[in-house]
Design a protein around this motif. Structure first.
Motif, PDB file in Angstrom:
ATOM      1  N   TYR A 144       0.836  -1.207   0.000  1.00 55.82           N
ATOM      2  CA  TYR A 144       0.000   0.000   0.000  1.00 55.82           C
ATOM      3  C   TYR A 144       0.870   1.256   0.000  1.00 55.82           C
ATOM      4  O   TYR A 144       0.573   2.218  -0.713  1.00 55.82           O
ATOM      5  N   VAL A 145       1.935   1.251   0.784  1.00 56.74           N
ATOM      6  CA  VAL A 145       2.837   2.410   0.836  1.00 56.74           C
ATOM      7  C   VAL A 145       3.486   2.632  -0.523  1.00 56.74           C
ATOM      8  O   VAL A 145       3.663   3.766  -0.955  1.00 56.74           O
ATOM      9  N   TYR A 146       3.824   1.553  -1.223  1.00 56.22           N
ATOM     10  CA  TYR A 146       4.404   1.707  -2.554  1.00 56.22           C
ATOM     11  C   TYR A 146       3.403   2.340  -3.516  1.00 56.22           C
ATOM     12  O   TYR A 146       3.761   3.194  -4.315  1.00 56.22           O
ATOM     13  N   LEU A 147       2.146   1.937  -3.445  1.00 59.69           N
ATOM     14  CA  LEU A 147       1.135   2.472  -4.350  1.00 59.69           C
ATOM     15  C   LEU A 147       0.794   3.926  -4.043  1.00 59.69           C
ATOM     16  O   LEU A 147       0.468   4.694  -4.952  1.00 59.69           O
ATOM     17  N   SER A 148       0.856   4.292  -2.783  1.00 61.59           N
ATOM     18  CA  SER A 148       0.514   5.652  -2.374  1.00 61.59           C
ATOM     19  C   SER A 148       1.507   6.130  -1.311  1.00 61.59           C
ATOM     20  O   SER A 148       1.185   6.171  -0.120  1.00 61.59           O
ATOM     21  N   PRO A 149       2.724   6.500  -1.721  1.00 65.82           N
ATOM     22  CA  PRO A 149       3.762   6.817  -0.726  1.00 65.82           C
ATOM     23  C   PRO A 149       3.583   8.189  -0.062  1.00 65.82           C
ATOM     24  O   PRO A 149       3.107   9.134  -0.685  1.00 65.82           O
ATOM     25  N   SER A 150       3.937   8.236   1.199  1.00 64.91           N
ATOM     26  CA  SER A 150       4.050   9.482   1.951  1.00 64.91           C
ATOM     27  C   SER A 150       4.971   9.203   3.129  1.00 64.91           C
ATOM     28  O   SER A 150       5.141   8.056   3.540  1.00 64.91           O
ATOM     29  N   LYS A 151       5.548  10.261   3.685  1.00 68.31           N
ATOM     30  CA  LYS A 151       6.484  10.056   4.795  1.00 68.31           C
ATOM     31  C   LYS A 151       5.826   9.400   6.009  1.00 68.31           C
ATOM     32  O   LYS A 151       6.398   8.471   6.573  1.00 68.31           O
ATOM     33  N   PRO A 152       4.640   9.848   6.438  1.00 66.26           N
ATOM     34  CA  PRO A 152       4.031   9.176   7.600  1.00 66.26           C
ATOM     35  C   PRO A 152       3.745   7.693   7.355  1.00 66.26           C
ATOM     36  O   PRO A 152       3.891   6.868   8.256  1.00 66.26           O
ATOM     37  N   LYS A 153       3.354   7.344   6.134  1.00 71.67           N
ATOM     38  CA  LYS A 153       3.096   5.935   5.824  1.00 71.67           C
ATOM     39  C   LYS A 153       4.391   5.127   5.863  1.00 71.67           C
ATOM     40  O   LYS A 153       4.401   3.983   6.328  1.00 71.67           O
ATOM     41  N   ILE A 154       5.467   5.716   5.382  1.00 73.50           N
ATOM     42  CA  ILE A 154       6.753   5.025   5.418  1.00 73.50           C
ATOM     43  C   ILE A 154       7.194   4.820   6.867  1.00 73.50           C
ATOM     44  O   ILE A 154       7.700   3.755   7.225  1.00 73.50           O
TER      45      ILE A 154
END
Length: 85
Positions: free
Chosen positions: A19-29
């Motif tokens: 999911y993080v790869y499809l929609s990356p953001s710093k908080p998700k990482i």
């Protein structure tokens, strides 16, 4: 019980990394990093309590870290391309 928790955290980590790869953001990482830490902690507890052979545990853990690490690395690169058009 710890085995079920560990498997759930590993599966959640793999799915969340996708999911993080499809929609990356710093908080998700950062969330993905947290799931990696939870996986390592639960795996360490499981290894300690079950007296599992360390070599097989380490090989499996390294494979998991390689897959999740590659996903997070790819998400970082994708995020960098999005922010530095």
């Amino acid at each position: 019980m710890i085995l079920v928790l560990h498997v759930a955290v590993v599966l959640a980590s793999l799915i969340y990394t996708g999911y993080v790869y499809l929609s990356p953001s710093k908080p998700k990482i950062y969330g993905a990093y947290g799931l990696i830490a939870a996986t390592l902690v639960s795996g360490g507890i499981l290894t300690y309590t079950s007296h599992s052979p360390l070599l097989s545990v380490c090989m499996t853990g390294l494979f998991y870290l390689g897959v999740v690490g590659a996903g997070i690395f790819a998400a970082h690169r994708k995020l960098a391309k999005q922010t530095h058009f």
